[in-house]
Design a protein around this motif. Structure first.
Motif, PDB file in Angstrom:
ATOM      1  N   GLU A   1      65.105  20.906  21.842  1.00 59.48           N
ATOM      2  CA  GLU A   1      64.197  20.917  22.977  1.00 59.48           C
ATOM      3  C   GLU A   1      62.859  21.534  22.557  1.00 59.48           C
ATOM      4  OE1 GLU A   1      66.178  22.967  26.119  1.00 59.48           O
ATOM      5  OE2 GLU A   1      67.361  21.215  26.678  1.00 59.48           O
ATOM      6  N   THR A   2      61.786  20.846  22.872  1.00 58.38           N
ATOM      7  CA  THR A   2      60.450  21.313  22.534  1.00 58.38           C
ATOM      8  C   THR A   2      59.662  21.569  23.804  1.00 58.38           C
ATOM      9  OG1 THR A   2      60.489  19.984  20.503  1.00 58.38           O
ATOM     10  CG2 THR A   2      58.336  20.783  21.270  1.00 58.38           C
ATOM     11  N   ALA A   3      59.131  22.743  23.932  1.00 57.27           N
ATOM     12  CA  ALA A   3      58.362  23.088  25.131  1.00 57.27           C
ATOM     13  C   ALA A   3      57.071  22.276  25.169  1.00 57.27           C
ATOM     14  CB  ALA A   3      58.040  24.574  25.137  1.00 57.27           C
ATOM     15  N   ILE A   4      56.709  21.811  26.343  1.00 58.36           N
ATOM     16  CA  ILE A   4      55.468  21.071  26.549  1.00 58.36           C
ATOM     17  C   ILE A   4      54.524  21.942  27.365  1.00 58.36           C
ATOM     18  CG2 ILE A   4      54.418  19.011  27.560  1.00 58.36           C
ATOM     19  CD1 ILE A   4      57.074  17.586  27.169  1.00 58.36           C
ATOM     20  N   GLU A   5      53.376  22.240  26.808  1.00 59.74           N
ATOM     21  CA  GLU A   5      52.412  23.068  27.522  1.00 59.74           C
ATOM     22  C   GLU A   5      51.775  22.248  28.643  1.00 59.74           C
ATOM     23  OE1 GLU A   5      51.768  26.261  27.196  1.00 59.74           O
ATOM     24  OE2 GLU A   5      53.298  26.424  25.636  1.00 59.74           O
ATOM     25  N   PRO A   6      51.768  22.768  29.848  1.00 59.17           N
ATOM     26  CA  PRO A   6      51.166  22.012  30.953  1.00 59.17           C
ATOM     27  C   PRO A   6      49.647  21.942  30.832  1.00 59.17           C
ATOM     28  CG  PRO A   6      51.767  24.205  31.681  1.00 59.17           C
ATOM     29  CD  PRO A   6      52.298  24.062  30.286  1.00 59.17           C
ATOM     30  N   LEU A   7      49.063  20.872  31.359  1.00 61.32           N
ATOM     31  CA  LEU A   7      47.616  20.759  31.384  1.00 61.32           C
ATOM     32  C   LEU A   7      47.029  21.826  32.290  1.00 61.32           C
ATOM     33  CD1 LEU A   7      47.158  16.896  31.746  1.00 61.32           C
ATOM     34  CD2 LEU A   7      46.688  18.263  29.729  1.00 61.32           C
ATOM     35  N   ASP A   8      45.913  22.382  31.883  1.00 60.59           N
ATOM     36  CA  ASP A   8      45.212  23.346  32.719  1.00 60.59           C
ATOM     37  C   ASP A   8      44.280  22.565  33.646  1.00 60.59           C
ATOM     38  OD1 ASP A   8      43.858  25.348  33.926  1.00 60.59           O
ATOM     39  OD2 ASP A   8      43.157  26.326  32.090  1.00 60.59           O
ATOM     40  N   VAL A   9      44.810  22.162  34.789  1.00 52.38           N
ATOM     41  CA  VAL A   9      44.034  21.310  35.684  1.00 52.38           C
ATOM     42  C   VAL A   9      42.890  22.053  36.357  1.00 52.38           C
ATOM     43  CG1 VAL A   9      45.959  19.746  36.121  1.00 52.38           C
ATOM     44  CG2 VAL A   9      45.666  21.760  37.570  1.00 52.38           C
ATOM     45  N   ALA A  10      42.888  23.385  36.256  1.00 55.01           N
ATOM     46  CA  ALA A  10      41.810  24.157  36.874  1.00 55.01           C
ATOM     47  C   ALA A  10      40.536  24.095  36.042  1.00 55.01           C
ATOM     48  CB  ALA A  10      42.249  25.610  37.063  1.00 55.01           C
ATOM     49  N   THR A  11      40.648  23.921  34.718  1.00 53.67           N
ATOM     50  CA  THR A  11      39.465  23.923  33.864  1.00 53.67           C
ATOM     51  C   THR A  11      39.239  22.590  33.163  1.00 53.67           C
ATOM     52  OG1 THR A  11      40.751  24.774  31.991  1.00 53.67           O
ATOM     53  CG2 THR A  11      39.712  26.399  33.429  1.00 53.67           C
ATOM     54  N   PHE A  12      40.079  21.601  33.406  1.00 51.04           N
ATOM     55  CA  PHE A  12      39.951  20.304  32.742  1.00 51.04           C
ATOM     56  C   PHE A  12      38.611  19.670  33.094  1.00 51.04           C
ATOM     57  CE2 PHE A  12      40.550  15.659  32.787  1.00 51.04           C
ATOM     58  CZ  PHE A  12      40.847  15.465  31.456  1.00 51.04           C
TER      59      PHE A  12
END
Length: 258
Positions: free
Chosen positions: A207-218
């Motif tokens: 299992e590989t962790a997926i970093e979530p998108l930073d939708v606040a600064t995108f």
């Protein structure tokens, strides 16, 4: 509850939810009598009023005692339309008389008759009542409590399956791209997460962790840099937005040409 002496919740009993009647009840398998119920009248006690109207619900079930929240009842309170009452402008014949344009996932303590956890448009971060229908599936749908305490939710009418933590953060999400042959929609009736042990022939994957998108600064190319309106974001290989009022100049051989 049964281990504590409450006969209403004998393991052999049967839990039923009638989505058209807005009622959830438990039947004694030994006697055929109803031992517990919620609805269809949600005004007959302070506890029922606090829970609020459950409308057109699906997948009412008791969380297994080995999981977090064991013994509580989970139900996907669809909203939409359901129940029977006197005729009204929304239900001229009195059928499907209760109406609500958003859904709720409720975890109910069946002894105390109170909500102990929920996922509604408010917990999803939407602005009520304007954006309440951003979490809304008026039919099908369901949910599953996971061993880690998270809840897997099927928002069926949109083909959306997502997992939320106890404090309502989305940690995994899937929207079905498949549409049916006879129904041109991606509706998903119900989803379950199964353990790897269910397929013993296959080794457990890494299992590989997926970093979530930073939708606040995108930011997209050409947009103002976060926190600095005097600068622009540039992305290699992307053409920035140039606006809709850019001056276009063309040369013509004939002055009469337009």
């Amino acid at each position: 509850w049964y281990d504590a002496g409450d006969e209403r919740f004998h393991p052999d009993n049967i839990i039923v939810d009638g989505r058209e009647a807005n009622i959830i009840f438990i039947i004694s398998k030994a006697t055929g009598k109803i031992t517990w119920k919620l609805g269809p009248d949600y005004d007959n006690s302070p506890e029922a009023k606090a829970i609020g109207w459950i409308i057109g619900q699906h997948h009412a079930h008791m969380i297994p005692h080995t999981l977090p929240g064991g013994g509580n009842i989970l139900v996907f309170d669809n909203g939409g339309w359901g129940g029977y009452d006197v005729p009204n402008p929304g239900a001229p014949t009195g059928v499907k008389a209760a109406l609500r344009d958003y859904s709720r996932v409720l975890e109910i303590d069946p002894v105390a008759m109170k909500i102990v956890w929920q996922y509604t448009p408010t917990e999803a971060g939407f602005l009520a009542p304007m954006d309440s229908n951003r979490f809304y599936s008026p039919f099908i749908s369901g949910m599953q409590r996971l061993p880690n305490g998270n809840t897997l939710i099927t928002e069926g009418s949109d083909g959306r399956v997502f997992e939320v933590t106890p404090d309502h953060k989305i940690v995994w999400e899937f929207v079905s791209p498949y549409k049916g042959k006879f129904v041109p929609m991606n509706m998903t009736y119900r989803a379950y997460r199964v353990p790897y042990e269910w397929v013993p022939q296959v080794a457990k994957p890494v299992e590989t962790a997926i970093e979530p998108l930073d939708v606040a600064t995108f930011r997209v190319p050409g947009a103002a840099a976060f926190g600095d309106r005097a600068k622009e974001v540039s992305v290699e290989g992307c053409v920035p937005y140039e606006g809709s009022n850019a001056l276009c100049v063309a040369s013509v051989e004939d002055p009469e040409d337009k």
